[in-house]
Design a protein around this motif. Structure first.
Motif, mmCIF file in Angstrom:
data_model
loop_
_atom_site.group_PDB
_atom_site.id
_atom_site.type_symbol
_atom_site.label_atom_id
_atom_site.label_comp_id
_atom_site.label_asym_id
_atom_site.label_seq_id
_atom_site.Cartn_x
_atom_site.Cartn_y
_atom_site.Cartn_z
ATOM 1 N N ILE A 38 19.228 -19.026 -25.188
ATOM 2 C CA ILE A 38 20.127 -20.060 -24.132
ATOM 3 C C ILE A 38 21.738 -19.899 -24.426
ATOM 4 O O ILE A 38 22.443 -20.054 -23.613
ATOM 5 C CB ILE A 38 19.748 -21.525 -24.657
ATOM 6 C CG1 ILE A 38 18.208 -21.840 -24.120
ATOM 7 C CG2 ILE A 38 20.479 -22.620 -23.680
ATOM 8 C CD1 ILE A 38 17.429 -22.985 -24.580
ATOM 9 N N THR A 63 11.977 -22.130 -23.502
ATOM 10 C CA THR A 63 13.194 -21.513 -23.390
ATOM 11 C C THR A 63 13.499 -21.214 -21.954
ATOM 12 O O THR A 63 14.575 -21.399 -21.496
ATOM 13 C CB THR A 63 13.197 -20.330 -24.295
ATOM 14 O OG1 THR A 63 13.058 -20.533 -25.549
ATOM 15 C CG2 THR A 63 14.498 -19.582 -24.205
ATOM 16 N N ILE A 67 16.792 -22.241 -19.691
ATOM 17 C CA ILE A 67 17.491 -21.305 -18.721
ATOM 18 C C ILE A 67 17.717 -21.501 -17.340
ATOM 19 O O ILE A 67 18.808 -21.689 -16.898
ATOM 20 C CB ILE A 67 17.132 -19.997 -19.519
ATOM 21 C CG1 ILE A 67 17.475 -19.659 -20.753
ATOM 22 C CG2 ILE A 67 17.868 -19.073 -18.510
ATOM 23 C CD1 ILE A 67 16.814 -18.437 -21.224
#
Length: 98
Positions: A38, A63, A67
């Motif tokens: 990130i 994640t 993102i």
């Protein structure tokens, strides 16, 4: 200019294998965790992300979701990788946009 590939995997061995196969044709950036990925995407958006689905601290699905919430990253190609046969993890990753 080469396209940029971000590889995210908690296994140093897997990072090296993927990097070895891709670095001739692509600019390869590697990191070992979701939070690191990130942070890197905040700095510069890669052309594609190859990401381990099952990582400690923050898994690949979480994640990816974080993102995709970043500015200009909604359509960023993110490809999930796994060495396991965790069908539910893969299905969850795909259902969330991977």
């Amino acid at each position: 200019m080469k396209e940029t590939v971000l590889i995210v995997d908690d296994s140093e061995e897997q990072l090296e294998i993927h990097k070895h196969y891709l670095e001739e044709k692509y600019q390869v950036i590697c990191c070992s965790s979701g939070p690191q990925a990130i942070a890197l995407v905040h700095e510069s958006i890669p052309d594609v992300i190859l990401m381990d689905i099952e990582m400690p601290v923050m898994n690949g699905t979480e994640t990816m979701v974080r993102i995709r919430a970043l500015k200009n990253c909604f359509n960023l190609p993110i490809i999930g990788l796994t060495g396991r046969t965790a069908k539910q993890s893969v299905l969850n990753f795909i259902s969330r946009g991977g």
